[in-house]
Design an enzyme around this catalytic site. Structure first.
Site, short mmCIF file in Angstrom:
data_model
loop_
_atom_site.label_atom_id
_atom_site.label_comp_id
_atom_site.label_asym_id
_atom_site.label_seq_id
_atom_site.Cartn_x
_atom_site.Cartn_y
_atom_site.Cartn_z
N LYS A 177 0.82 -1.22 0.00
CA LYS A 177 0.00 0.00 0.00
C LYS A 177 0.85 1.27 0.00
O LYS A 177 0.34 2.33 -0.37
CB LYS A 177 -0.94 0.00 1.20
CG LYS A 177 -2.07 -0.96 1.02
CD LYS A 177 -2.93 -0.56 -0.16
CE LYS A 177 -3.95 -1.61 -0.49
NZ LYS A 177 -4.74 -1.24 -1.67
N SER A 218 -3.14 -12.86 3.68
CA SER A 218 -3.46 -12.79 2.25
C SER A 218 -2.31 -13.33 1.41
O SER A 218 -2.52 -13.82 0.30
CB SER A 218 -3.88 -11.38 1.82
OG SER A 218 -2.77 -10.55 1.63
N1 PMP Z 1 -3.57 -8.11 0.90
C1 PMP Z 1 -3.49 -7.21 1.87
C2 PMP Z 1 -3.00 -7.60 3.20
C3 PMP Z 1 -3.89 -5.92 1.63
O1 PMP Z 1 -3.83 -5.01 2.60
C4 PMP Z 1 -4.39 -5.60 0.34
C5 PMP Z 1 -4.84 -4.22 0.08
N2 PMP Z 1 -6.11 -3.91 0.69
C6 PMP Z 1 -4.46 -6.54 -0.65
C7 PMP Z 1 -4.03 -7.80 -0.33
C8 PMP Z 1 -5.02 -6.25 -2.04
O2 PMP Z 1 -4.39 -5.19 -2.75
P1 PMP Z 1 -5.21 -4.25 -3.73
O3 PMP Z 1 -6.02 -3.29 -2.89
O4 PMP Z 1 -4.20 -3.51 -4.52
O5 PMP Z 1 -6.11 -5.07 -4.57
#
Ligand code: PMP
Length: 290
Positions: free
Chosen positions: A37, A253
């Site tokens: 981010k 994630s």
């Molecule tokens: N995994 C985590 C831990 C995240 O914080 C995010 C962002 N919200 C994502 C995946 C996905 O990224 P994006 O918002 O660019 O799709």
């Protein structure tokens, strides 16, 4: 921000996928704010500063996770006023403390309204008091996708010497997977790219959104992808733990992304170089449990 390392994690998945497939991990936890981010937030703030949108205003954003931390950190570095709207959940506390440590104001919103509710409140604040608030809006702000088009994509292309055949990343706003895919496919249209989402609407994986049952952000561009892979909590947990056991501490994630990479790899017959984007580290999530 950016220039994060790519490491070979084929040994973690060996035995679970066909031979001849290499799996590389792009480790976004090495960004200064600890996640991918940082890229999006920096680009969105630069864009707003360039357009003079932050004069005398507070930047407001709803985030229960990494975006909030990145914004608090960048806001501190750039002497900006930051207001974060964060749903009041037990899991949020570590990130709330971090954001406050950077000097951001945090407003806890009702848990039952979820992140959607926090987002609506941020939108309402900015539309009712436009002279006081600028809503960063990572879901629809094109600078989010652009950050990955301009940095993540080119870095992966360089770091793999153009050998990448597949790219896999989680979908929250969609900015990471869409922006990176756009760049990689411009370089080589044969590269296949995949988003990762929770398997069902009830599956909880922090940072990821179940696309069919969520509102569609402008930064999610399915036409730039070859598919979306669904992952369950249990699988995500198993693969996150396997990464821990080789000394690589990442968030939930990232486990989901690796689980998706394994299921994708099992469908591939020929040699491949799969790049998995692992968006953050695991420390923040361990603190929550203590
Ligand atoms: N995994 C985590 C831990 C995240 O914080 C995010 C962002 N919200 C994502 C995946 C996905 O990224 P994006 O918002 O660019 O799709």
């Amino acid at each position: 921000v950016g220039n994060t390392p790519v490491v070979d994690i084929t040994h973690v998945v060996a035995g679970h996928i066909p031979r001849g497939i290499t799996v590389l991990a792009k480790l976004e936890k090495f960004n200064p704010g600890g996640s991918s981010k940082d890229r999006a937030v920096l680009m969105m703030l630069r864009d707003a500063l360039r357009r003079g949108l932050l004069e005398g205003r507070t930047v407001v954003e709803a985030s229960s996770g990494n975006t909030g931390v990145a914004l608090a950190m960048m806001g501190a570095a750039l002497s900006l006023n930051v207001l974060l709207l964060i749903p009041d959940t037990p899991q949020a506390s570590a990130k709330v403390r971090l954001a406050r440590e950077f000097g951001a104001r945090v407003l806890l919103t009702p848990e039952r309204e979820g992140t959607e509710g926090a987002r609506r409140r941020a939108e309402r604040l900015a539309s009712e008091f436009p002279e006081r608030y600028y809503h960063l809006n990572q879901y629809d702000n094109p600078a989010n996708l652009e950050a990955h088009y301009l940095t993540t994509g080119p870095e992966i292309w360089e770091q793999t010497g153009g050998e990448i055949t597949h790219f896999v990343a989680g979908v929250g706003t969609g900015g990471t997977v869409s922006g990176t895919s756009k760049f990689l496919k411009e370089r080589n249209p044969r590269i296949r790219t995949f988003g990762v989402q929770p398997a069902t609407p009830e599956t909880r994986i922090p940072g990821l959104k179940h696309i069919p049952t969520s509102s569609k952000p402008a930064n999610y561009r399915p036409e730039l992808l070859d598919g979306v892979l669904g992952v369950g909590e249990e699988e995500a947990h198993i693969w996150r733990e396997r990464l821990s056991r080789v000394g690589l501490l990442v968030g939930p994630s990232s486990g989901a992304v690796l689980a998706a990479v394994v299921s994708l790899a099992r469908t591939l017959a020929s040699e491949a170089v799969i790049v998995a984007l692992l968006p953050d580290g695991g420390e923040r999530y361990l603190q929550e449990e203590s």
